[in-house]
Design an enzyme around this catalytic site. Structure first.
Site, PDB file in Angstrom:
ATOM      1  N   HIS A 292      -9.156   9.991   2.501  1.00  0.00           N
ATOM      2  CA  HIS A 292      -8.732   8.875   1.644  1.00  0.00           C
ATOM      3  C   HIS A 292      -8.879   9.313   0.193  1.00  0.00           C
ATOM      4  CE1 HIS A 292      -8.335   4.913  -0.121  1.00  0.00           C
ATOM      5  NE2 HIS A 292      -8.008   4.429   1.058  1.00  0.00           N
TER       6      HIS A 292
ATOM      7  N   ARG B 158      -0.864   9.249   1.319  1.00  0.00           N
ATOM      8  CA  ARG B 158      -2.281   9.524   1.081  1.00  0.00           C
ATOM      9  C   ARG B 158      -2.634  10.998   0.910  1.00  0.00           C
ATOM     10  NH1 ARG B 158      -5.741   5.528   4.814  1.00  0.00           N
ATOM     11  NH2 ARG B 158      -5.129   3.854   3.430  1.00  0.00           N
TER      12      ARG B 158
ATOM     13  N   HIS C 118     -11.704  10.097   6.070  1.00  0.00           N
ATOM     14  CA  HIS C 118     -11.483   8.674   6.326  1.00  0.00           C
ATOM     15  C   HIS C 118     -11.016   8.358   7.742  1.00  0.00           C
ATOM     16  CE1 HIS C 118     -10.631   4.552   5.211  1.00  0.00           C
ATOM     17  NE2 HIS C 118      -9.347   4.672   5.519  1.00  0.00           N
TER      18      HIS C 118
ATOM     19  N   ARG D 245      -1.413   9.367   8.665  1.00  0.00           N
ATOM     20  CA  ARG D 245      -1.293   7.955   9.044  1.00  0.00           C
ATOM     21  C   ARG D 245      -0.831   7.090   7.867  1.00  0.00           C
ATOM     22  NH1 ARG D 245      -4.875   3.602   8.652  1.00  0.00           N
ATOM     23  NH2 ARG D 245      -6.385   5.017   7.716  1.00  0.00           N
TER      24      ARG D 245
ATOM     25  N   GLU E  16       0.870  -1.186   0.000  1.00  0.00           N
ATOM     26  CA  GLU E  16       0.000   0.000   0.000  1.00  0.00           C
ATOM     27  C   GLU E  16       0.898   1.224   0.000  1.00  0.00           C
ATOM     28  OE1 GLU E  16      -2.937  -0.213   3.111  1.00  0.00           O
ATOM     29  OE2 GLU E  16      -4.136  -1.670   2.018  1.00  0.00           O
TER      30      GLU E  16
HETATM   31  C1  SIN Z   1      -7.691   1.051   2.446  1.00  0.00           C
HETATM   32  O1  SIN Z   1      -8.012  -0.114   2.293  1.00  0.00           O
HETATM   33  O2  SIN Z   1      -7.337   1.782   1.533  1.00  0.00           O
HETATM   34  C2  SIN Z   1      -7.802   1.628   3.819  1.00  0.00           C
HETATM   35  C3  SIN Z   1      -6.700   1.200   4.642  1.00  0.00           C
HETATM   36  C4  SIN Z   1      -6.493   2.172   5.746  1.00  0.00           C
HETATM   37  O3  SIN Z   1      -7.233   3.143   5.868  1.00  0.00           O
HETATM   38  O4  SIN Z   1      -5.521   2.005   6.467  1.00  0.00           O
END
Ligand code: SIN
Length: 532
Positions: free
Chosen positions: A247, A293, A353, A388, A130
């Protein structure tokens, strides 16, 4: 400008006249932090677990991407720490981050022992990448239903434990404290419509975030920041509230709430394109789609403005062979709206988010009130800094829930139930009826205001306008509140006030807090926390 004081309690009460329930450990919230902490404590006494809705209504249930943990051979807690600190924009507490990444692996192993089934391939746990992670270290379950799987396994255990008493439809309203010691909470029992005092040797808030502050959010309806607002009114320190994570990719569709399109979709190779079909992330950050993010959310916002569109496109067609298997929940939701992600671009836009600020705790989950602890999204432990790192939140719930249980077990001999029985507290300051208002309409107005003026990009003029409006709405605190919706709105107004004031004070841009009028990070003047 400092937030105007709010009344200490939201209701009139007299402890000698209302129903009292005594317990050893009172836990609020049924997401990963609340459930796991219950399971770590019941061997030392009775646990009462309060939840506002039903047991499974929490942000955890909706978490898709997964849980970040350095378990692989090529990974290490040190690398995980590096990524967390970097994403946090020089604002994390390194000691708290070290606790998170070093104690995380053991907690995740325990989660597996408790029955959580993460996805595997040839007997080994599958991991994905990620944003802003150097290594693919995200464990996931049922593809994109990681949170739901964790809720399933933990709630099954909690339901089967006699010493854990689950109480659903209970909204906590106020902290019962005298001097600097917490003795429990006042709550509205929506099953019987009565106000109850829950008195406990230790109280743990795991009550979640406040995504409902914004008109566009990936969070469920229950996320109204009740624990944070209640703590603030009760004399508990709250901090870093200006840092709210947006997000980058929530599904954009007129007929659907903002459904999350997990960052893991980009981790598996999906590309962001503007409405002209042009990829754009490379011109914003070398990590492109996998940049932190806050950077991706702002880039998308800029592209939307530039092209006068309400969304950008997520091209996931390159992962077509595995999309429906890897992301079954997202696939199902998109198909229901007539979008086949294997063939068509997914329209996406940013949405609120994650509440990164919250109740200030030390690395043992202790607040500034004796016997009051907090863990999960309602806290500011220092692990997230100004932004975060993806999938660190489920891990945070486990690690600090575990630490709270350890600390309570060490302190257990110092708390006494006798004091609870002697406690005399009352409050009688609200008028029975002050002014009529439509709660749901006011909530919508507040959400719109926060999205437009206190959202992804901020400036002094908008923030001041927002504060003026918020101040006008404070009339609701003059009357006694009655329904869950009334209390939720009150809590949202308190948080809106604190967040907007913090955002106005912080004259710099850092992580998720972006000021158009102060676009640079200012480590000389602003490497400090705003605490209320
Ligand atoms: C996501 O699946 O993009 C969210 C994961 C997160 O907010 O840590």
């Amino acid at each position: 400008m400092l937030p105007k004081m709010f009344s200490r309690y939201l209701i009139n009460f007299d402890l000698s006249k209302i129903k009292k329930i005594y317990t050893d450990f009172l836990i609020v919230g049924s997401g990963i932090a609340g459930l796991y902490t219950s399971l770590k404590l019941y061997d030392k006494g009775e646990v009462i677990l309060l939840t506002k809705g039903n047991l499974k209504e929490s942000s955890t249930e909706h978490a898709q991407g997964g849980i970040a943990v350095a378990l692989g051979d090529k990974d290490s807690p040190r690398l995980h720490m590096e990524d967390t600190l970097k994403a946090g924009a020089n604002f994390c507490d390194p000691e708290a981050v070290e606790v998170l990444v070093t104690e995380g692996p053991k907690c995740v192993e325990e989660l597996i022992e408790l029955g959580t089934e993460f996805d595997k391939i040839e007997g080994k746990y599958k991991t994905t990448l990620e944003a802003a992670h150097q290594k693919p270290r995200i464990l996931h379950a049922r593809g994109d239903a990681t949170g739901a799987e964790i809720e399933r396994s933990l709630s099954e255990k909690v339901i089967n434990e006699n010493k854990i008493k689950i109480r659903e439809n209970i909204l906590v309203t106020d902290i019962l404290a005298e001097h600097t010691t917490c003795y429990g909470l006042l709550a509205l029992d929506n099953n019987t419509n009565e106000i109850i005092a829950y008195l406990a040797k230790s109280t743990i808030l795991a009550s979640g975030g406040a995504g409902q502050l914004f008109s566009n959010t990936t969070n469920p309806d229950v996320t109204t920041g009740d624990g944070i607002a209640m703590a603030y009114r009760g004399g508990v320190k709250v901090t870093d509230l200006e840092f709210f994570q947006f997000h980058p990719t929530a599904l954009y569709h007129q007929e659907s709430p903002k459904f999350l399109i997990s960052e893991a979709v980009r981790g598996e190779g999906a590309i962001l394109k503007n409405i002209k079909g042009e990829p754009f992330m490379h011109s914003y950050h070398p990590l492109a789609e996998l940049a932190p993010r806050d950077i991706v959310a702002r880039a998308i916002t800029e592209q939307m403005k530039k092209n006068k569109s309400d969304y950008v496109c997520l091209d996931a067609t390159k992962i077509k062979d595995k999309f429906s298997q890897r992301f079954p929940t997202i696939h199902k939701n998109c198909i229901a709206l007539g979008i086949n992600p294997e063939k068509k671009y997914i329209p996406v836009a940013p949405a609120a988010h994650y509440t990164m600020g919250g109740i200030k705790t030390d690395t043992w989950g202790q607040t500034n009130l004796t016997n009051l602890y907090a863990c999960g999204e309602c806290t500011s432990t220092g692990v997230h800094g100004a932004n975060r790192l993806a999938s660190n939140s489920l891990l945070e719930g486990l690690v600090f829930g575990n630490r709270i249980a350890q600390k309570i077990k060490e302190n257990i001999t110092y708390s006494s139930i006798n004091k609870l029985e002697e406690l005399k507290l009352s409050y009688n300051a609200h008028q029975k009826k002050y002014k009529e208002y439509n709660t749901m309409e006011l909530k919508k107005e507040l959400q719109k205001l926060m999205w437009n003026k206190v959202g992804i990009t901020r400036n002094s003029s908008d923030l001041k306008k927002a504060l003026q409006k918020i101040n006008q709405w404070k009339f609701i605190f003059k009357s006694e509140l009655k329904t869950t919706e009334n209390f939720e709105l009150a809590n949202l107004i308190i948080l809106a006030d604190l967040i907007t004031n913090s955002a106005l004070q912080r004259e710099e841009s850092r992580g998720a807090h972006y000021r158009e009028d102060f676009p640079d990070r200012d480590d000389i003047n602003w490497k400090k926390h705003i605490v209320y």
